[in-house]
Design a protein around this motif. Structure first.
Motif, PDB file in Angstrom:
ATOM      1  N   UNK A  66     -47.509-125.719  35.410  1.00 31.15           N
ATOM      2  CA  UNK A  66     -46.522-126.474  36.205  1.00 31.15           C
ATOM      3  C   UNK A  66     -45.657-125.550  37.054  1.00 31.15           C
ATOM      4  N   UNK A  67     -45.799-124.228  36.890  1.00 31.60           N
ATOM      5  CA  UNK A  67     -44.790-123.314  37.444  1.00 31.60           C
ATOM      6  C   UNK A  67     -45.312-122.453  38.581  1.00 31.60           C
ATOM      7  N   UNK A  88     -38.912-119.371  31.123  1.00 31.74           N
ATOM      8  CA  UNK A  88     -39.848-119.565  30.010  1.00 31.74           C
ATOM      9  C   UNK A  88     -39.427-118.622  28.890  1.00 31.74           C
ATOM     10  N   UNK A  89     -39.042-119.207  27.772  1.00 33.77           N
ATOM     11  CA  UNK A  89     -38.646-118.401  26.617  1.00 33.77           C
ATOM     12  C   UNK A  89     -39.860-118.222  25.720  1.00 33.77           C
ATOM     13  N   UNK A  90     -40.230-116.956  25.493  1.00 29.68           N
ATOM     14  CA  UNK A  90     -41.381-116.657  24.634  1.00 29.68           C
ATOM     15  C   UNK A  90     -40.856-116.007  23.352  1.00 29.68           C
ATOM     16  N   UNK A  91     -41.145-116.609  22.232  1.00 23.51           N
ATOM     17  CA  UNK A  91     -40.687-116.072  20.943  1.00 23.51           C
ATOM     18  C   UNK A  91     -41.199-116.998  19.859  1.00 23.51           C
ATOM     19  N   UNK A  92     -41.064-116.595  18.618  1.00 22.18           N
ATOM     20  CA  UNK A  92     -41.543-117.456  17.535  1.00 22.18           C
ATOM     21  C   UNK A  92     -40.592-117.343  16.342  1.00 22.18           C
ATOM     22  N   UNK A 142     -48.345-113.331  36.197  1.00 27.52           N
ATOM     23  CA  UNK A 142     -47.484-112.818  37.274  1.00 27.52           C
ATOM     24  C   UNK A 142     -48.259-111.814  38.126  1.00 27.52           C
ATOM     25  N   UNK A 143     -48.962-110.892  37.454  1.00 30.51           N
ATOM     26  CA  UNK A 143     -49.695-109.857  38.193  1.00 30.51           C
ATOM     27  C   UNK A 143     -50.783-110.442  39.084  1.00 30.51           C
ATOM     28  N   UNK A 194     -40.184-118.026  38.555  1.00 27.63           N
ATOM     29  CA  UNK A 194     -40.171-118.148  37.088  1.00 27.63           C
ATOM     30  C   UNK A 194     -39.664-116.851  36.455  1.00 27.63           C
ATOM     31  N   UNK A 195     -38.777-117.012  35.496  1.00 25.60           N
ATOM     32  CA  UNK A 195     -38.252-115.867  34.743  1.00 25.60           C
ATOM     33  C   UNK A 195     -38.697-115.997  33.286  1.00 25.60           C
TER      34      UNK A 195
END
Ligand SMILES: O=P(O)(O)OC[C@H]1O[C@](O)(CO)[C@@H](O)[C@@H]1O
Length: 547
Positions: free
Chosen positions: A193-194, A148-152, A224-225, A199-200
């Motif tokens: 869905x994950x 999962x790429x997080x950015x904007x 995740x936690x 998941x990374x």
């Protein structure tokens, strides 16, 4: 007067614009059988045809004079040499160094940029190999299946656009997902869905302070936690791409898992840096290298081709001609390739965030229009949406048509159908159709004279609507690298021709600051009277309804 409009070439172009407005492209083609040869350039893998633009040889010469009179060549050389041409932020502009082969030293503030770039590429390569081969394990010992790429903005658009463009080359090693919107619906839909164990997350933010990205990263961390309390889980599931090591450490990301960015890479020119990590993870490092190689080819073309045959220089000159002289306030980007569907969105940021400015280098107000509004979508879908406006609307919108000889997968007859539309549309926009032809056609079909009189004016297409055609030999990583490289250098040249600083983005800062103040106000139930009456009432309505 601001610095550009006093130039002799600028003034000559103003006079020419008045003359050209009376010329029709159809006549220009009819009177010059060599027009295509004169106004097209072919380089490895790319045919660039600008003969359907509204220009004459005289205009082209004047545009080339403008390039000389604005010292475009010298500015280009300064950029490649690492001079601090981002004047308002006092930074070099060196995205070209990101695709420069190893062994070509370039010193900036005493450090060899080339060495740093290749060290980081080696780190990306090793990391990608570990994740893709299944050696990089999640908290319960399973291999990674989803990234999962997080950015904007620049930390999202380039990788996502390239991923979409090249997804037909992906194997089934990993799935990729992009999250950019602060609207939590997006990340919740992705995470639903994950499995956290496989998941990374790649959190990409040059500053590591961007509110949208930090909000999404915190949501991902909480997810995740919730799934595990295992020691070291964050280090196994989070990596970052950033130039702000203090902030990535605050977030809890292991320093070994931070991929570097440099202040001399602008966000919107950063897909060639570690910001491209999601591309390499999804498609493999070799494909990422091909992308870099394609862009590097264009760097060489931009550096070495004379301006008369230099595609990015010509693209920029045409943009300035259309916008600042012929009055076109918009520019359409029309990819005839489904995989390139994110190109308009990508170029919106690249061009509008770079050159959507209204003061010169010296801070004087410009007395000309700088860049047009960039918009578009895949050409075929656009044909059934807004092409009516392009053909018969009152506003003339120059358009870039982008297509390929060979698509990325063999789709048989589809490609002929698709490309026949590409060729036909540029022809129709150029030629148009007049009353006589329409009348003759309707008469040949036996339509009555009365009906012809009713219809004829509605059916007229004025034509004379300028287009550029960019034909790529094949949609692959090298071609995408070439295409984006062309547009990047176009944008650089456009900035110099217009005397605007292309590498800052002060215009997005004001809203960011106000939003963080308002976000604090939304956290309590008190009504506000701090703002103007519209903003107060919007905020208060929102708060009362949510109470
Ligand atoms: O990578 P960051 O620092 O999160 O910034 C994301 C984007 O935000 C902007 O600063 C403004 O939109 C862009 O220039 C940049 O690409």
């Amino acid at each position: 007067m601001s610095s550009r409009s006093v130039l002799p070439a600028w003034q000559a172009l103003q006079t020419s614009a008045e003359q050209v407005k009376n010329l029709h492209l159809k006549q220009m083609f009819a009177s010059d059988p060599q027009r295509f040869n004169q106004f097209s350039v072919a380089i490895d893998g790319v045919l660039f045809d600008y003969s359907k633009q509204r220009l004459t040889q005289d205009v082209f010469t004047q545009l080339l004079n403008l390039a000389e009179q604005t010292d475009l060549r010298q500015w280009r050389d300064k950029m490649f040499a690492g001079e601090k041409i981002n004047i308002t932020e006092d930074r070099a502009v060196l995205h070209v160094a990101l695709r420069q082969p190893a062994g070509t030293p370039l010193f900036l503030d005493g450090e060899d940029v080339n060495q740093g770039v290749h060290q980081e590429l080696a780190k990306i390569k090793a990391f990608v190999a570990r994740v893709r081969s299944g050696q990089w394990l999640g908290f319960d010992g399973q291999a990674i299946k989803n990234v999962v790429s997080i950015g904007v903005g620049g930390s999202n658009l380039g990788p996502q656009m390239a991923t979409e463009a090249l997804k037909t080359y992906a194997d089934d090693t990993l799935n990729i997902h992009y999250v950019s919107n602060a609207d939590g619906v997006q990340i919740h839909q992705v995470l639903a869905q994950l499995d956290p164990a496989t998941t990374l997350f790649v959190v990409s933010s040059k500053t590591f302070t961007t509110s949208e990205t930090m909000t999404n990263a915190k949501t991902a961390l909480a997810w995740l936690n919730k799934a595990t309390t295992a020691q070291g889980a964050v280090a196994k599931h989070f990596v970052a791409v950033s130039s702000n090591l203090a902030k990535t450490a605050d977030f809890g990301i292991d320093s070994d898992n931070v991929f570097a960015m440099w202040d001399w890479v602008g966000g919107r020119f950063s897909m060639w840096s570690a910001i491209g990590l999601p591309i390499a993870l999804y498609l493999g490092f070799e494909i990422f290298e091909e992308l870099l190689a394609g862009a590097h080819e264009i760097d060489q073309h931009f550096l070495n081709a004379d301006f008369q045959h230099n595609i990015p220089v010509i693209m920029a000159l045409l943009s300035v001609w259309n916008t600042s002289f012929l009055g076109a306030d918009a520019q359409a980007i029309l990819p005839y390739d489904q995989t390139m569907h994110m190109l308009p969105a990508y170029l919106q940021q690249a061009e509008m965030e770079s050159n959507g400015k209204s003061v010169t280098f010296a801070g004087d107000a410009v007395d000309y229009t700088t860049v047009p509004l960039i918009w578009g979508m895949t050409g075929i879908n656009g044909q059934h949406a807004f092409y009516q406006y392009l053909h018969q609307g009152t506003t003339i919108v120059p358009a870039d048509f982008i297509g390929s000889v060979t698509p990325s997968v063999d789709v048989g007859q589809h490609h002929q159908v698709l490309m026949s539309n590409f060729f036909a549309q540029t022809q129709a926009l150029m030629d148009g159709v007049n009353e006589d032809s329409i009348t003759a056609d309707l008469m040949s079909k036996g339509v009555s004279e009365a009906r012809i009189n009713e219809l004829v004016k509605h059916k007229v297409h004025q034509g004379n609507r300028p287009t550029t055609s960019i034909l790529l030999d094949k949609i692959d990583a090298r071609a995408v690298g070439r295409l984006i490289g062309l547009y990047e250098h176009k944008i650089f040249c456009q900035g110099i021709l217009l005397a605007v600083c292309s590498f800052d983005q002060w215009g997005v800062e004001l809203g960011k600051g106000l939003a963080s103040n308002i976000e604090a106000q939304l956290a309590n139930h008190d009504l506000t009277d701090e703002h103007d009456s519209s903003t107060n009432n919007l905020i208060n309505y929102f708060k009362q309804k949510r109470a």
